[in-house]
Scaffold this active site. Structure first.
Site, PDB file in Angstrom:
ATOM      1  CB  SER A  51       8.759   1.180 -18.437  1.00 39.79           C
ATOM      2  OG  SER A  51       8.638   2.455 -18.986  1.00 39.79           O
ATOM      3  CE  LYS A  56       9.666  -0.917 -13.391  1.00 41.17           C
ATOM      4  NZ  LYS A  56       8.782  -1.943 -12.870  1.00 41.17           N
ATOM      5  CG  ASP A 103       9.432  15.396 -21.634  1.00 41.29           C
ATOM      6  OD1 ASP A 103       9.340  14.291 -21.057  1.00 41.29           O
ATOM      7  OD2 ASP A 103       8.698  16.366 -21.373  1.00 41.29           O
ATOM      8  CE1 TYR A 154       9.730   2.811 -12.833  1.00 44.56           C
ATOM      9  CE2 TYR A 154       9.834   4.038 -14.899  1.00 44.56           C
ATOM     10  CZ  TYR A 154       9.244   3.070 -14.107  1.00 44.56           C
ATOM     11  OH  TYR A 154       8.170   2.347 -14.583  1.00 44.56           O
ATOM     12  CG  LEU A 190      -1.955  -1.198   1.212  1.00 45.52           C
ATOM     13  CD1 LEU A 190      -2.834  -1.163   2.463  1.00 45.52           C
ATOM     14  CD2 LEU A 190      -2.851  -1.253  -0.035  1.00 45.52           C
TER      15      LEU A 190
HETATM   16  P1  NAD Z   1       1.049   1.907  -9.013  1.00 45.76           P
HETATM   17  O1  NAD Z   1       1.942   2.724  -8.150  1.00 45.76           O
HETATM   18  O2  NAD Z   1      -0.373   2.291  -9.116  1.00 45.76           O
HETATM   19  O3  NAD Z   1       1.130   0.380  -8.592  1.00 45.76           O
HETATM   20  C1  NAD Z   1       2.288  -0.203  -8.044  1.00 45.76           C
HETATM   21  C2  NAD Z   1       1.882  -0.878  -6.757  1.00 45.76           C
HETATM   22  O4  NAD Z   1       3.030  -1.520  -6.178  1.00 45.76           O
HETATM   23  C3  NAD Z   1       1.348   0.091  -5.719  1.00 45.76           C
HETATM   24  O5  NAD Z   1       0.084  -0.333  -5.278  1.00 45.76           O
HETATM   25  C4  NAD Z   1       2.381   0.061  -4.599  1.00 45.76           C
HETATM   26  O6  NAD Z   1       1.784   0.227  -3.331  1.00 45.76           O
HETATM   27  C5  NAD Z   1       2.968  -1.322  -4.791  1.00 45.76           C
HETATM   28  N1  NAD Z   1       4.332  -1.485  -4.277  1.00 45.76           N
HETATM   29  C6  NAD Z   1       5.413  -0.703  -4.503  1.00 45.76           C
HETATM   30  N2  NAD Z   1       6.477  -1.197  -3.860  1.00 45.76           N
HETATM   31  C7  NAD Z   1       6.076  -2.325  -3.237  1.00 45.76           C
HETATM   32  C8  NAD Z   1       6.717  -3.274  -2.410  1.00 45.76           C
HETATM   33  N3  NAD Z   1       8.014  -3.145  -2.078  1.00 45.76           N
HETATM   34  N4  NAD Z   1       6.000  -4.306  -1.929  1.00 45.76           N
HETATM   35  C9  NAD Z   1       4.680  -4.452  -2.231  1.00 45.76           C
HETATM   36  N5  NAD Z   1       4.019  -3.574  -2.998  1.00 45.76           N
HETATM   37  C10 NAD Z   1       4.713  -2.520  -3.495  1.00 45.76           C
HETATM   38  O7  NAD Z   1       1.730   1.889 -10.467  1.00 45.76           O
HETATM   39  P2  NAD Z   1       1.214   1.281 -11.834  1.00 45.76           P
HETATM   40  O8  NAD Z   1       1.093   2.414 -12.781  1.00 45.76           O
HETATM   41  O9  NAD Z   1       0.091   0.379 -11.619  1.00 45.76           O
HETATM   42  O10 NAD Z   1       2.501   0.465 -12.259  1.00 45.76           O
HETATM   43  C11 NAD Z   1       2.633  -0.929 -12.082  1.00 45.76           C
HETATM   44  C12 NAD Z   1       3.976  -1.363 -12.624  1.00 45.76           C
HETATM   45  O11 NAD Z   1       4.062  -1.022 -14.000  1.00 45.76           O
HETATM   46  C13 NAD Z   1       5.161  -0.697 -11.945  1.00 45.76           C
HETATM   47  O12 NAD Z   1       6.195  -1.649 -11.801  1.00 45.76           O
HETATM   48  C14 NAD Z   1       5.574   0.374 -12.931  1.00 45.76           C
HETATM   49  O13 NAD Z   1       6.949   0.659 -12.848  1.00 45.76           O
HETATM   50  C15 NAD Z   1       5.234  -0.286 -14.259  1.00 45.76           C
HETATM   51  N6  NAD Z   1       4.974   0.680 -15.328  1.00 45.76           N
HETATM   52  C16 NAD Z   1       4.025   1.648 -15.144  1.00 45.76           C
HETATM   53  C17 NAD Z   1       3.810   2.583 -16.150  1.00 45.76           C
HETATM   54  C18 NAD Z   1       2.803   3.691 -15.975  1.00 45.76           C
HETATM   55  O14 NAD Z   1       2.907   4.701 -16.669  1.00 45.76           O
HETATM   56  N7  NAD Z   1       1.803   3.565 -15.113  1.00 45.76           N
HETATM   57  C19 NAD Z   1       4.528   2.509 -17.342  1.00 45.76           C
HETATM   58  C20 NAD Z   1       5.462   1.501 -17.503  1.00 45.76           C
HETATM   59  C21 NAD Z   1       5.679   0.582 -16.479  1.00 45.76           C
HETATM   60  C1  UD1 Z   2       6.355   8.867 -18.348  1.00 45.54           C
HETATM   61  C2  UD1 Z   2       7.519   8.510 -17.460  1.00 45.54           C
HETATM   62  C3  UD1 Z   2       8.266   7.332 -18.040  1.00 45.54           C
HETATM   63  C4  UD1 Z   2       7.316   6.171 -18.320  1.00 45.54           C
HETATM   64  C5  UD1 Z   2       6.243   6.651 -19.277  1.00 45.54           C
HETATM   65  C6  UD1 Z   2       5.272   5.535 -19.616  1.00 45.54           C
HETATM   66  C7  UD1 Z   2       8.116  10.625 -16.418  1.00 45.54           C
HETATM   67  C8  UD1 Z   2       9.065  11.779 -16.387  1.00 45.54           C
HETATM   68  N1  UD1 Z   2       8.362   9.679 -17.341  1.00 45.54           N
HETATM   69  O1  UD1 Z   2       6.887   9.421 -19.525  1.00 45.54           O
HETATM   70  O2  UD1 Z   2       9.257   6.906 -17.159  1.00 45.54           O
HETATM   71  O3  UD1 Z   2       8.009   5.104 -18.917  1.00 45.54           O
HETATM   72  O4  UD1 Z   2       5.552   7.734 -18.640  1.00 45.54           O
HETATM   73  O5  UD1 Z   2       4.185   5.549 -18.806  1.00 45.54           O
HETATM   74  O6  UD1 Z   2       7.211  10.538 -15.607  1.00 45.54           O
HETATM   75  N2  UD1 Z   2       3.359  16.815 -20.314  1.00 45.54           N
HETATM   76  C9  UD1 Z   2       2.984  18.153 -20.299  1.00 45.54           C
HETATM   77  N3  UD1 Z   2       2.511  18.672 -19.131  1.00 45.54           N
HETATM   78  C10 UD1 Z   2       2.385  17.942 -17.988  1.00 45.54           C
HETATM   79  C11 UD1 Z   2       2.746  16.570 -18.017  1.00 45.54           C
HETATM   80  C12 UD1 Z   2       3.245  16.043 -19.200  1.00 45.54           C
HETATM   81  O7  UD1 Z   2       3.104  18.846 -21.296  1.00 45.54           O
HETATM   82  O8  UD1 Z   2       1.965  18.470 -16.954  1.00 45.54           O
HETATM   83  C13 UD1 Z   2       3.864  16.238 -21.564  1.00 45.54           C
HETATM   84  C14 UD1 Z   2       5.268  15.700 -21.449  1.00 45.54           C
HETATM   85  O9  UD1 Z   2       6.202  16.689 -21.772  1.00 45.54           O
HETATM   86  C15 UD1 Z   2       5.251  14.541 -22.442  1.00 45.54           C
HETATM   87  C16 UD1 Z   2       3.794  14.079 -22.479  1.00 45.54           C
HETATM   88  O10 UD1 Z   2       3.046  15.136 -21.898  1.00 45.54           O
HETATM   89  O11 UD1 Z   2       5.601  15.020 -23.700  1.00 45.54           O
HETATM   90  C17 UD1 Z   2       3.553  12.815 -21.712  1.00 45.54           C
HETATM   91  O12 UD1 Z   2       4.115  12.971 -20.423  1.00 45.54           O
HETATM   92  P1  UD1 Z   2       3.973  11.861 -19.281  1.00 45.54           P
HETATM   93  O13 UD1 Z   2       2.546  11.510 -19.106  1.00 45.54           O
HETATM   94  O14 UD1 Z   2       4.738  12.350 -18.097  1.00 45.54           O
HETATM   95  O15 UD1 Z   2       4.662  10.574 -19.935  1.00 45.54           O
HETATM   96  P2  UD1 Z   2       6.149  10.378 -20.494  1.00 45.54           P
HETATM   97  O16 UD1 Z   2       6.919  11.613 -20.492  1.00 45.54           O
HETATM   98  O17 UD1 Z   2       6.020   9.674 -21.791  1.00 45.54           O
END
Ligand code: NAD
Ligand code: UD1
Length: 333
Positions: free
Chosen positions: A124, A152, A294, A148, A33
């Site tokens: 990612s 990954k 970016d 980060y 959580l």
């Molecule tokens: P999220 O933060 O909503 O979900 C991650 C969950 O992991 C959370 O509920 C957090 O409480 C839990 N968590 C973190 N560390 C933990 C630990 N040590 N033990 C147990 N639980 C733990 O994020 P999400 O967007 O659902 O992402 C899920 C996965 O996908 C992550 O690994 C993230 O890096 C990866 N990912 C997310 C995105 C994105 O944009 N959302 C993009 C690419 C990859």
């Molecule tokens: C984010 C993560 C990246 C992850 C990817 C996939 C960051 C810095 N990077 O990248 O690690 O792999 O998501 O989920 O968080 N933007 C604005 N105004 C804002 C927010 C964003 O203009 O307030 C623009 C950004 O410049 C970018 C686009 O929107 O061009 C998307 O941004 P964001 O949602 O943060 O995603 P990523 O940058 O692709």
């Protein structure tokens, strides 16, 4: 199958749980959580009309993981648990390496102890770093630009080395592009703590009036309208990608890195306009300077996933915007 979802109450895992349970799988959610709320459990139970197993715990606790794997007779794991804020990872890299890399090792050890060798890992597109060509395919060199991203890539590499040392493992490393949107019920969605870093949750909070206006980071890129292009993927399409990944691992051993994206690019302004149009809201915005790190454009070549997983995205940008708004407006107003 009995499937353990680490990070189970998080954004992507909770949507994946819906898809897996609807498909007839038994799911156990495991989460500390750190970045999610226990209320997700009630909401999931409402959507599915079913009790769901939840264990509050940390993936660094290998003993507890091992006990959970045994007690619930787990067949496969989807490892979502991880911290994902890029800025925070720059400020506190050790915490990120410990949680994301240490957590993965702890999980793999617990799985090994229990003879469970099927895992889907949340990776990612950030592992590619600055794109050298587009669209990004899985052979693109990996070159993360922040801690980060390295966590990954390290976890991916650990799983790769494991599959070489023991070829009986089945490992799918799913490289997500930009997950957005929410379940159609509006009961679950993305709820970042504090001010969102990412575009869609920020837009949604401007729409509710919680935030005043969107700062568009740069309009002088060499793109269609000068703003950055990304590959936004509906979280329910992504969730279905996990089901497809698990099905694939049923009869495949080895390590597979697979892009999950749509292959379509959308600019910041295009996303903003789509959100305004479909939801009949106004999103005030201002153009500000570029955000450090970016890339001008980033989108997937999803053909490998289309082929080997027999999976394709189905949902439009409009649906992503509509569902994000339904979720945001129902839980924050
Ligand atoms: P999220 O933060 O909503 O979900 C991650 C969950 O992991 C959370 O509920 C957090 O409480 C839990 N968590 C973190 N560390 C933990 C630990 N040590 N033990 C147990 N639980 C733990 O994020 P999400 O967007 O659902 O992402 C899920 C996965 O996908 C992550 O690994 C993230 O890096 C990866 N990912 C997310 C995105 C994105 O944009 N959302 C993009 C690419 C990859
Ligand atoms: C984010 C993560 C990246 C992850 C990817 C996939 C960051 C810095 N990077 O990248 O690690 O792999 O998501 O989920 O968080 N933007 C604005 N105004 C804002 C927010 C964003 O203009 O307030 C623009 C950004 O410049 C970018 C686009 O929107 O061009 C998307 O941004 P964001 O949602 O943060 O995603 P990523 O940058 O692709």
């Amino acid at each position: 199958m009995n499937i353990l979802l680490t990070g189970g109450t998080g954004y992507i895992a909770s949507h994946t749980a819906v898809v897996l349970i609807k498909e007839g799988h038994k799911v156990v959610l495991f989460d500390n959580l750190a970045n999610s709320d226990i209320s997700v459990l009630d909401r999931l139970e409402k959507i599915l009309n079913k009790k769901i197993s939840f264990i509050e715990g940390d993936v660094l606790d290998s003993e507890l993981l091992s006990k959970t794997l045994k007690e619930h007779k787990i067949d496969a794991v989807i490892h979502f648990a991880g911290l994902k804020a890029v800025g925070e990872s720059v400020e506190n890299p050790l915490h990120y390496y410990e949680n994301n890399v240490g957590g993965s090792i702890s999980l793999i050890k617990a799985m090994q102890k229990n003879g469970i060798k099927k895992i889907v890992f949340s990776s990612s597109c950030t592992v590619y770093g600055e794109p050298q060509y587009l669209p990004l395919d899985e052979s693109h060199p990996t070159n993360p630009i922040n801690p980060y991203g390295f966590t990954k890539l390290f976890a991916e590499n650990i799983l790769h080395d494991l599959s070489i040392s023991d070829p009986t493992w089945s490992i799918a490393v799913l490289r997500y592009f930009n997950p957005v949107g929410a379940h159609e019920s509006g009961l679950i969605g993305e709820s970042p703590k504090g001010i969102p870093n990412n575009l869609m949750p920020f837009i949604a909070k401007v729409a509710t009036g919680e935030l005043k206006s969107l700062k568009v980071f740069g309009n002088d890129y060499k793109t269609r309208d000068g703003t950055c292009e990304r590959d936004y993927i509906h979280v329910m399409d992504l969730a279905e990608g996990h089901l497809a990944g698990l099905n694939f691992l049923e009869d495949h051993k080895g390590w597979y890195a697979i892009n999950l994206g749509t292959g379509q690019s959308t600019t910041v302004l295009e996303l903003l306009q789509a959100f305004e149009k479909i939801n009949h809201v106004k999103i005030p915005y201002e153009i500000v300077g570029r955000r450090k790190g970016d890339a001008p454009a980033c989108y997937a070549k999803p053909s490998y996933a289309n082929k080997i997983l027999d999976w394709k995205t189905k949902r439009s940008i409009e649906l992503m915007c509509e569902s994000s708004w339904k979720w945001e407006s129902s839980h924050s107003i």
